[in-house]
Scaffold this active site. Structure first.
Site, PDB file in Angstrom:
ATOM      1  N   PHE A 132       0.853  -1.194   0.000  1.00 11.25           N
ATOM      2  CA  PHE A 132       0.000   0.000   0.000  1.00 11.25           C
ATOM      3  C   PHE A 132       0.882   1.234   0.000  1.00 11.25           C
ATOM      4  O   PHE A 132       1.741   1.394   0.858  1.00 11.25           O
ATOM      5  CB  PHE A 132      -0.931   0.036   1.218  1.00 11.25           C
ATOM      6  CG  PHE A 132      -1.858   1.216   1.177  1.00 11.25           C
ATOM      7  CD1 PHE A 132      -3.047   1.173   0.463  1.00 11.25           C
ATOM      8  CD2 PHE A 132      -1.530   2.408   1.822  1.00 11.25           C
ATOM      9  CE1 PHE A 132      -3.879   2.274   0.383  1.00 11.25           C
ATOM     10  CE2 PHE A 132      -2.362   3.518   1.747  1.00 11.25           C
ATOM     11  CZ  PHE A 132      -3.537   3.448   1.042  1.00 11.25           C
ATOM     12  N   ASP A 217       9.335   2.628   1.761  1.00  8.50           N
ATOM     13  CA  ASP A 217       8.148   3.391   2.140  1.00  8.50           C
ATOM     14  C   ASP A 217       7.970   3.193   3.641  1.00  8.50           C
ATOM     15  O   ASP A 217       7.433   2.185   4.088  1.00  8.50           O
ATOM     16  CB  ASP A 217       6.920   2.899   1.365  1.00  8.50           C
ATOM     17  CG  ASP A 217       5.647   3.642   1.774  1.00  8.50           C
ATOM     18  OD1 ASP A 217       5.681   4.365   2.792  1.00  8.50           O
ATOM     19  OD2 ASP A 217       4.623   3.496   1.079  1.00  8.50           O
ATOM     20  N   LYS A 246       2.808   9.943   7.993  1.00  9.07           N
ATOM     21  CA  LYS A 246       2.051   9.580   9.203  1.00  9.07           C
ATOM     22  C   LYS A 246       2.580  10.144  10.537  1.00  9.07           C
ATOM     23  O   LYS A 246       2.129  11.171  10.980  1.00  9.07           O
ATOM     24  CB  LYS A 246       1.882   8.063   9.263  1.00  9.07           C
ATOM     25  CG  LYS A 246       0.920   7.572   8.166  1.00  9.07           C
ATOM     26  CD  LYS A 246       0.335   6.218   8.455  1.00  9.07           C
ATOM     27  CE  LYS A 246      -0.850   5.925   7.549  1.00  9.07           C
ATOM     28  NZ  LYS A 246      -0.539   5.193   6.329  1.00  9.07           N
TER      29      LYS A 246
END
Ligand SMILES: *Cc1c(COP(=O)(O)O)cnc(C)c1O
Length: 390
Positions: A132, A217, A246
């Site tokens: 993702f 990532d 995040k």
């Protein structure tokens, strides 16, 4: 407004892209949030691995307030002290030399891809199945899950997907046009999938041998989530480029790309930009948040609390046949079940605990790093009761 009214207005005025749970969060403190009706919850989702320093941390709140009174935004046509201070701090805590600032995880991934293409002069990216990387079109094209892509084609070109954990599959797909391998050190949305032992080290070796860049990532694994500041440190593998977002700014929206000096220098003036990227307010929030992680030793807490939490979850595995596996690192934990876990999330919420179900069968636990052991006890005790009914 009460919850019902808020839910009605959401339906009337907001595009219905989210499958929201039927509570409205009003405030938070540490690892606890309260809804509009005054009910409290232990927050084991932390805004999806964002609130690593907990909710409303006084130092982060103060930094945001103070900066907002001086200067919120000024564009990247000018220098700001806040931005260089944050970049210096990120370089100090990471294995990298240069930073670029943007506003989200998808943007950090896209910028990382642009940087890899610019530096290598090649187009192809090898990405992982079940990965993702975000919802903008190129990040979506990099994402290895068809369910997110359906209905949004044509997708961006240049991505090959191979099974996560299979080093030979990567080797088989390397060509003279390969620019980079893009990988989440631990797959998050995909179900908290750990890299097989030695996999990331082998990836690094393969990339070096073939002159390919390795992009991590770390949007979800970053900022103490896996027990070190970055998962690259947890697994002792240094990528060429790292995408972050995040947990970077205690909940303030921000993303960043980090790279070695040589690679980062491939971006020349005019090559890449973000109007809001690294604005002083976001940088103040990020600086304060990273300082809290360091000063309050949240990296040790992530490891200690993570080990404690994992042990407790493993006890539940011993007692409940439907639990297949408990896995994760630091406070990025998953419990895979042999049934769909969506309903358990509702039951836990009614008991005052926020968790989430990802990849259909995996309960994901990504609480603030400062969660207390007694809060973990409450979570696992209630989960024990909930699992009893399956
Ligand atoms: C959440 C996430 C993204 C996307 O971040 P956004 O800020 O929602 O764009 C990208 N990669 C990983 C690994 C993520 O967990």
């Amino acid at each position: 407004m009460n919850t019902e009214e808020i839910m009605r207005l959401d339906k009337e005025y907001i595009m219905q892209t989210y499958g929201r749970q039927p509570i409205a969060i009003k405030k938070g403190s540490g690892a606890v949030v309260w809804d509009e009706e005054g009910k409290s919850y232990i927050d084991c989702l932390a805004g999806i691995a964002v609130n690593n320093v907990g909710h409303a941390h006084p130092k982060v709140a103060e930094a945001i307030c103070n900066q907002a009174k001086i200067l919120i935004h000024t564009s990247n046509l000018y220098y700001t002290q806040e931005q260089v201070e944050l970049a210096k701090l990120l370089v100090e805590v990471s294995p990298h030399d240069l930073a670029f600032f943007c506003n989200s995880g998808a943007e950090a991934v896209e910028g990382s891809i642009k940087l890899a293409r610019k530096y290598t002069g090649k187009g192809e990216i090898i990405a992982m199945e079940n990965s993702f990387h975000g919802r903008t079109l190129t990040a979506l094209s990099a994402t290895g899950q068809k369910k997110y892509q359906k209905g949004f084609g044509p997708l961006a070109q240049g991505f090959k997907h191979v099974p996560y954990g299979d080093i030979n599959a990567v080797a088989d797909n390397v060509s003279k046009n390969t620019a980079a391998v893009l990988v989440e050190p631990i797959q998050g949305e995909g179900g908290v999938i750990m890299p097989p032992s030695g996999y990331l080290k082998n990836l690094k070796k393969l990339c070096q041998e073939n002159n390919i860049l390795l992009i991590f990532d770390e949007v979800q694994t970053g900022f103490g989530r896996t027990g070190k500041m970055f998962a690259s440190q947890t697994f002792k593998v240094t990528p060429d480029i790292t995408a972050l977002a995040k947990g970077i700014a205690g909940g303030f929206p921000m993303g960043s790309i980090l790279a070695t000096r040589e690679i980062g220098s491939a971006f020349q003036p005019g090559d890449h930009a973000a109007t809001f990227g690294g604005n002083p307010l976001a940088c103040a929030a990020a600086k304060a948040s990273i300082q809290v992680i360091l000063e309050e030793d949240l990296l040790s807490k992530s490891r200690e609390n993570g080990d404690y939490f994992k042990t407790k979850l493993n006890f539940l595995k011993d007692d409940h046949g439907i639990v297949e596996e408990v896995r994760g690192s630091g406070l990025m934990l998953g419990m895979e079940l042999d049934v769909n876990c969506a309903e358990m999330v509702n039951e836990m919420r009614n008991l005052g605990i926020l968790i989430n179900c990802t990849a259909d069968k995996v309960l994901r636990f990504v609480p603030p790093l400062l969660i207390e052991k007694n809060q973990i006890d409450i979570v696992t005790c209630n989960l024990d009761d909930v699992l009893q009914n399956y």
